[in-house]
Design an enzyme around this catalytic site. Structure first.
Site, PDB file in Angstrom:
ATOM      1  CD  GLU A   1      -3.800  -6.246   2.509  1.00  0.00           C
ATOM      2  OE1 GLU A   1      -4.678  -5.601   3.111  1.00  0.00           O
ATOM      3  OE2 GLU A   1      -2.587  -6.016   2.617  1.00  0.00           O
TER       4      GLU A   1
ATOM      5  CD  GLU B   1      -3.012  -1.127   2.224  1.00  0.00           C
ATOM      6  OE1 GLU B   1      -2.757  -0.550   3.297  1.00  0.00           O
ATOM      7  OE2 GLU B   1      -4.106  -1.679   2.008  1.00  0.00           O
TER       8      GLU B   1
HETATM    9  C1  BG6 Z   1      -4.448  -3.023   4.741  1.00  0.00           C
HETATM   10  C2  BG6 Z   1      -3.116  -3.498   5.243  1.00  0.00           C
HETATM   11  O1  BG6 Z   1      -4.497  -1.648   4.929  1.00  0.00           O
HETATM   12  O2  BG6 Z   1      -5.592  -3.448   5.354  1.00  0.00           O
HETATM   13  C3  BG6 Z   1      -3.168  -4.648   6.223  1.00  0.00           C
HETATM   14  O3  BG6 Z   1      -2.232  -3.825   4.193  1.00  0.00           O
HETATM   15  C4  BG6 Z   1      -4.358  -4.459   7.129  1.00  0.00           C
HETATM   16  O4  BG6 Z   1      -1.945  -4.685   6.902  1.00  0.00           O
HETATM   17  C5  BG6 Z   1      -5.615  -4.498   6.283  1.00  0.00           C
HETATM   18  O5  BG6 Z   1      -4.425  -5.335   8.189  1.00  0.00           O
HETATM   19  C6  BG6 Z   1      -6.907  -4.409   7.067  1.00  0.00           C
HETATM   20  O6  BG6 Z   1      -6.875  -3.323   7.931  1.00  0.00           O
HETATM   21  P1  BG6 Z   1      -7.175  -3.491   9.468  1.00  0.00           P
HETATM   22  O7  BG6 Z   1      -6.934  -2.203  10.061  1.00  0.00           O
HETATM   23  O8  BG6 Z   1      -8.588  -3.936   9.549  1.00  0.00           O
HETATM   24  O9  BG6 Z   1      -6.234  -4.529   9.969  1.00  0.00           O
END
Ligand code: BG6
Length: 470
Positions: A362, A171
């Protein structure tokens, strides 16, 4: 429907700092994550304190064999994880790498390969060595490019026969929002000028391009991609001014991938730099280095947002960047708006723009899960909400494939519960596997399969045919 290609890479994703724990074991140095705490993204502490759940994570450092075995049972073809930079170079600026750290990832990759799972490795997932932050102000300092290059060279050399898929910075576009965690920048955000931030970005982009070059030279059969926080921006109304605003907002994010994919600064940056008084220090060599462009484009996708010129419209909650909420969408328990079609829209936009293979690295639903005991004594979570979320998103992935988009794979975020990045809680769970750990630090760390475990296994087994088209 065309359906998912036979070689589609199904899997899941984690990051070292949210899962490994063992924050000082095996010679690891501190990273920026080790000095954060619950609910607080920006302000670092002087020292790690026990209320930081990331210090123990989910103990993946000691339990990776058991965890990878469970991923194999689900049929994973790929497992995305990050190498913690300070496990390899504890301070970031030393000459010799830490052998214990290198050995740890050898074992992790060997375990994956034993089950036929391809590791997909992020070189830097919000894990800048803390020392680089304190001594050099992180990516603001050009010297950090060389430190990163050295680290990258060491891991490419070591794992060239084990890892075929690499990502440079997780990111990368989050740096403007969280300069400490994303860019390792110690100076408070409020004291940074736009020029400071964009110079740091330039350094990261050059470092990313140099990593691409090294990868192509050292592991010719590997592929290396960029990784963007993907967040499509819709105009809140059809007013032309709102449409223009949404284009400007999207460019704030495209800025990064435009350079990583095309190898030069896009034309719109000229006006942006002029109007914001930004004069970057870019050397001739930097321009040559930037020409080393990525093989594929990867991104996270959780939500979309809206843009508006109406000053009464306020930003809602969301994945770091956030934006104005869409009145037509529902939200997760953490206020992230759920928009499966947004994923198809974004995949199409990215492919139209770049014509490069895409990888969704993701996606998932952070939710509160309740562990229940079934009649036969099995402990599980009945997470139909997660199954629905993922089903609806994967259906849109298949629609995008039908649209002609070239998609390499899908790794759901937090395939095993882990500590949340933005809030540092563990009660915000994403996994197919429940981890018995609570926000107060209690719990046995035992693993339990959720209902979604069998569901995802079936999706992989049938290469997507079991998805429900509603
Ligand atoms: C992304 C990141 O922003 O979202 C992850 O690459 C992160 O590291 C994921 O865990 C989800 O966000 P969160 O805050 O719910 O863990």
């Amino acid at each position: 429907m065309i359906g998912f290609p036979d070689n589609f890479l199904w899997g899941g994703a984690i990051a070292a700092n949210q899962a490994e724990g063992a924050y000082t074991e095996g010679g690891k140095g501190l990273s920026v994550q080790d000095v954060t705490r619950k609910g607080w993204l920006e302000k670092p502490q002087e020292f790690p304190t026990e209320d930081n759940l990331k210090l123990k994570g989910i103990d993946f450092y000691h339990r990776y064999k058991e965890d990878i075995k469970l991923f194999a049972e689900m049929g994973f073809k790929v497992f995305r994880l990050s190498i913690s930079w300070p496990r390899i170079f504890p301070n970031g600026d030393e000459n010799t790498p830490n052998e214990d750290g290198l050995k740890f990832y050898d074992d992790v990759f060997d375990t994956c390969l034993k089950y036929g799972i391809e590791p997909l490795v992020t070189l830097s997932h919000y894990e800048t060595p803390l020392h680089l932050t304190k001594k050099y102000d992180g990516w603001r300092n050009r010297k950090v490019i060389d430190f990163f290059e050295k680290y990258v060279e060491v891991v490419f050399k070591r794992y060239k026969n084990k890892v075929k898929y690499w990502l440079t910075f997780n990111e990368i576009n989050s740096i403007t929002h969280v300069p400490f965690l994303s860019g390792g920048i110690n100076t408070r955000k409020t004291e940074l000028t736009k020029k400071d931030i964009y110079q740091a970005i330039h350094h990261e982009l050059v470092a990313s391009a140099r990593a691409v070059k090294k990868c192509h030279e050292m592991i010719p059969n590997a592929q290396i991609g960029c990784m963007i926080l993907g967040i499509p921006v819709y105009p809140l109304t059809p007013k032309p001014k709102d449409v223009w605003k949404s284009i400007e907002s999207e460019r704030e994010n495209y800025y990064f991938s435009d350079i990583q994919v095309r190898g030069y600064y896009p034309s719109y940056t000229k006006r942006f730099f002029k109007e914001n008084d930004i004069e970057l220090e870019i050397t001739e060599q930097d321009r040559i280095d930037l020409k080393n462009t990525v093989d594929f484009v990867s991104f996270s996708y959780y939500m979309s947002v809206c843009a508006s010129t109406d000053p009464t419209k306020k930003s809602g909650k969301g994945n770091i960047i956030g934006g104005i909420p869409n009145p037509y969408l529902e939200s997760s328990e953490w206020g992230w708006q759920i928009d499966p079609l947004g994923l198809r829209i974004y995949l199409n936009e990215l492919y139209d723009r770049y014509q490069k293979p895409l990888f969704i690295v993701e996606n998932g639903l952070g939710a509160i899960d309740t562990l229940v005991t079934l009649e036969d004594g099995t402990k599980t979570v009945i997470d139909d909400y997660r199954i629905n979320y993922m089903n609806d998103h994967l259906v849109q992935v298949s629609e995008a494939i039908e649209d002609g988009v070239d998609i390499m794979g899908y790794t759901s975020w937090g395939c095993i519960d882990l500590v949340s990045f933005t809030t540092a809680e563990i009660k915000k769970r994403y996994g197919f596997i429940y981890v018995d750990r609570n926000d107060d630090g209690s719990g046995t760390m035992e693993r339990y399969k959720k209902k979604s475990f069998e569901w995802y296994k079936k999706v992989i087994e049938t290469n997507g045919d079991s998805l429900e088209y509603k």
